[in-house]
Design a protein around this motif. Sequence first.
Motif, PDB file in Angstrom:
ATOM      1  N   LEU A   4      38.407  45.828  37.509  1.00 18.60           N
ATOM      2  CA  LEU A   4      39.047  44.587  37.964  1.00 18.60           C
ATOM      3  C   LEU A   4      39.255  43.637  36.794  1.00 18.60           C
ATOM      4  CD1 LEU A   4      40.003  42.964  40.503  1.00 18.60           C
ATOM      5  CD2 LEU A   4      37.733  41.918  40.488  1.00 18.60           C
ATOM      6  N   ARG A  63      41.840  45.785  46.851  1.00 16.60           N
ATOM      7  CA  ARG A  63      41.010  46.156  45.697  1.00 16.60           C
ATOM      8  C   ARG A  63      39.634  46.653  46.131  1.00 16.60           C
ATOM      9  NH1 ARG A  63      44.683  47.042  41.935  1.00 16.60           N
ATOM     10  NH2 ARG A  63      45.890  45.189  41.399  1.00 16.60           N
ATOM     11  N   ALA A  91      36.531  37.034  37.857  1.00 18.99           N
ATOM     12  CA  ALA A  91      37.655  36.867  38.781  1.00 18.99           C
ATOM     13  C   ALA A  91      38.148  35.419  38.827  1.00 18.99           C
ATOM     14  CB  ALA A  91      37.254  37.331  40.177  1.00 18.99           C
TER      15      ALA A  91
END
Length: 321
Positions: free
Chosen positions: A61, A53, A15
Amino acid sequence: MTDEPLDTLVIGGGAAGLSGALTLARSRRSVLVLDAGEPRNAPADGVHAFLTRDGLPPAELVRLGRAEVESYGGHIRSGRAVAARRAGDLFAVDTAAGDTLHARRLLVATGLVDELPDLPGVRELWGHDVLHCPYCHGWEVRDRAVAVLGTGPNALHQVKLFSQLTDDLVYLRHQAPPLTAEEAEQLAALDVAVIDEEVTGLEIADGRLVGARLADGRVVARQALVVGPRFVARSAVLEDLGVQVLDHPIGGRYVATVDATGLTEAPGVWVAGNVSNLSAQVVAAAAEGTLAGARINADLVEEDIARAVARHRAGQDEGAA
């Protein structure tokens, strides 16, 4: 891609790294994400506490993030960085595949390794019935029979947080220091049972936790076990560049930064996510990547302007001659 040096090489494609790459790609920077494919949260069923999310599988993701980066002209490559060094005005990063990538700036988002208690069954159930973060996975074990394993200085903090999620909570002191009188009173007030016997392993049936096995042979029936891993930053590449790695007060190792944007003491090198912030959840890591990406772009803009001014002055001097 061309053979020209990258504006930024992002090492780590979780991320934090993907968010930084997205910010840079949207600023029309040449950026490549080098990802070793070892996400810390791979054992988990879903990402939680990430607005819009929540519950999304970690691999999904990453897939979505990669697609977004590539849609703006960024590049993704599977591979591992094994060494890094300065090469004039650039950084040279060697990969496990044997090639070398050159970039003007580095964003390192390699995350951390969870060093788990050395007990049979813990690794097998990690990310499911064995967990550590009440905000990441606490909701999923709400109202169940939960035990907190005393393995470090943060164990009692975990007991307090998980007491909000279930009324059936046990503290397995294991190898933690004896409770003070104040601590014992607090746990008694919370109706948390304390078991002083050392834990020797976990009982598992059909892939699920049955209980914690004690040194005296008893099994404490539990449906979930909270442990405290030792968080160790994946910092080898950064150490090559002289970036400081520090001991964390509650155990583990993290990379030092000099400001809130993730800049390290090595000029031109930024970090984001768990490599420097051991407690960052996915959404926080993504935010750190975005901030670092924006600051890297601003730094490159200043360098580009300085170069443009130098060329402009050289042109004027030639014209005057």
